[in-house]
Structure formats: structure tokens, C-alpha cells
Scaffold this active site. Sequence first.
Site, PDB file in Angstrom:
ATOM      1  N   ASP A 237       0.762  -0.900   0.169  1.00 32.46           N
ATOM      2  CA  ASP A 237      -0.084   0.108  -0.025  1.00 32.46           C
ATOM      3  C   ASP A 237       0.753   1.447  -0.095  1.00 32.46           C
ATOM      4  OD1 ASP A 237      -1.569   2.330   0.627  1.00 32.46           O
ATOM      5  OD2 ASP A 237      -2.978   0.724   2.079  1.00 32.46           O
ATOM      6  N   GLY A 263      -1.570  -4.583  -2.956  1.00 31.67           N
ATOM      7  CA  GLY A 263      -1.694  -3.167  -2.709  1.00 31.67           C
ATOM      8  C   GLY A 263      -2.807  -2.580  -1.682  1.00 31.67           C
ATOM      9  N   HIS A 264      -2.979  -1.478  -2.015  1.00 35.65           N
ATOM     10  CA  HIS A 264      -4.111  -0.676  -1.305  1.00 35.65           C
ATOM     11  C   HIS A 264      -5.335  -1.279  -1.374  1.00 35.65           C
ATOM     12  CE1 HIS A 264      -5.665   2.633   0.761  1.00 35.65           C
ATOM     13  NE2 HIS A 264      -6.655   2.986   0.062  1.00 35.65           N
ATOM     14  N   PHE A 265      -5.914  -1.447  -2.837  1.00 37.30           N
ATOM     15  CA  PHE A 265      -7.129  -2.277  -2.808  1.00 37.30           C
ATOM     16  C   PHE A 265      -6.836  -3.656  -2.935  1.00 37.30           C
ATOM     17  CE2 PHE A 265      -8.245   2.215  -4.025  1.00 37.30           C
ATOM     18  CZ  PHE A 265      -9.618   2.308  -3.790  1.00 37.30           C
TER      19      PHE A 265
END
Length: 289
Positions: A237, A263-265
Site C-alpha cells: 500500500d 496493494g491498497h485495494f
Amino acid sequence: MTAVSYRRQKVGQFDVFYREAGAADAPVLLLLHGFPSASHMFRDLIPLLADRYRVIAPDLPGFGQTSIVPREAFTYSFDALADVIDGFVEALALTRYALYIFDYGAPVGLRLAMRHPERVSAIISQNGNAYLEGFSDGWGAWQAYWRNPSAETREACRESLSPDTIRQWQYGTGVDPELLSPDGYELDIAYMARPGAEEIQLDLILDYRSNVALYPAFQSYFRAARPPLLAAWGKHDPAFVPAGATAYKTDLPEAEVHLLDTGHFALETHHEEIAALIRDFLGRKLAPS
């Protein structure tokens, strides 16, 4: 597979759009999305949980399919978002639920938890930050805006809302591009292009400083209420680094932390892994209904 229903609930000035699946008498799992997305981010997760839980995922005010109230008639702040979701929970008569908090959904959900600690059966934090340790070094423009709100510092934050930032930084960082469907980020880009959407988001970017100010209160809530907590965190992220996940163990030593190679999503690539973690965690932590 349990069908997903798409519904609306009137809450004050808003028609809150939400997704729901699962038996009406099953334990409730309330999913709160983040920036710049909406409940569509849970499109792959919900079917993997709905055989066991009543899964409910609303779109926050200013996001997704929830109606947009003009800024002149509504102050877009995190307190106000929490007020609307609190009203949504009341309207659906949800008296006990596990919280899934992601990104903006974390400060919204944790406000609800502090207001009604008796309602929260467990918390799943997927890149939902509540500690200073969780911030990356990519917050410079936002932090400058918080320190000195001006036309110039506000404009400098607009880059965070651009299609390239959404596509490449928020969705693409640390993710194999061949595993990343364009559906999620292209829909978020389309939502951001609606008239007035960027100004609403810039208001919320400024008010994000209120969340940081509440971190000590969130942490006091953890120590006092001791909710079972699972952190399922995309370790690449670019906004919230893994230290934000492990920091939960400072106040909740029994918190279960899993760092995922994404990652973030994280749900875009690891929804099956996260669903398995949730099923195991809630299966152990929730008393039989």
C-alpha cells in the site's frame, strides 16, 4: 450462491445505496468502503461470505450510488459521514455487527464503534489506519493542506483525484498489472468525473486531519472495549504501510495481523484469501447466533 440485492434507504437528506446478501437472521457484517471508491469494491467478497453472514455494504455520502447533496446544503466531514451511516444502521435496526473497515471506512466505522461499543462484535481492518505509524511518506500535499488551508494548498491536493493517480498509484502500486481488472478503477474514475465530486472530495481531504486527531480516542476505545480484530493488509500500500497493521497489537495484543502480497485495494487481487481469513476469524470469535 446467495444473490446480492441492491437497495436504497432514506437517511436524512440522502438516499443511501447499499448492497445486501445473506439470511436476515445471520450475523451481520457491515462493510465500509474507502476513497475514492464505493461498495462496488466488495463485489467479489460479498458472495464468498453471504452463505454464513448477512453482509451489508453502503455507499458513503458523496460516493458511488448514494445520492449527492450539494455542498451548500451539507457539510462533507467525517463526523457527518458517520452521522449518516449511524442513521443507516438505525434504519436497518442493526443492533450487533462485525465491522469491515477500509481506508475512509476506518474513521467512519471507528466513530460508530466509539458511539456504540456494545454493537461491535469484531473488526476487520483491511488497510484501515488508526495509528500514526501507518502513514507513508506520500501524504505531503494533504498534510500541507491540513496545516495551512488555502486555495493553493487545496489545489495541490487535486492531483490525488486524477485518473492517473487513481489508476496507477492507488490501484496499481505493488500489484501485478495482469491480475488487476480495470473495472474497479475505471468506475472510480467515472464517479470522480461527476459535477461537483472533486470539491466534495477536497473538503473531505481537509477534514481528514480530524481523523488523525481522533487516533488517541480510537486507541482508547480498543483498550477499553477490546474488540476481536483481524488486520488483513496489502503490504505494498503506498498510503498506509504495514506498520499501521502491526500497530493494532499495541492496544490489542491478541489482534491477528496478516500482510498480503498486494496493494491498497487488496480485494482486487486477494478477495479469496481475505474471505478465507474472515471466515476463519469470525468463525472463532463470534458466538453462535
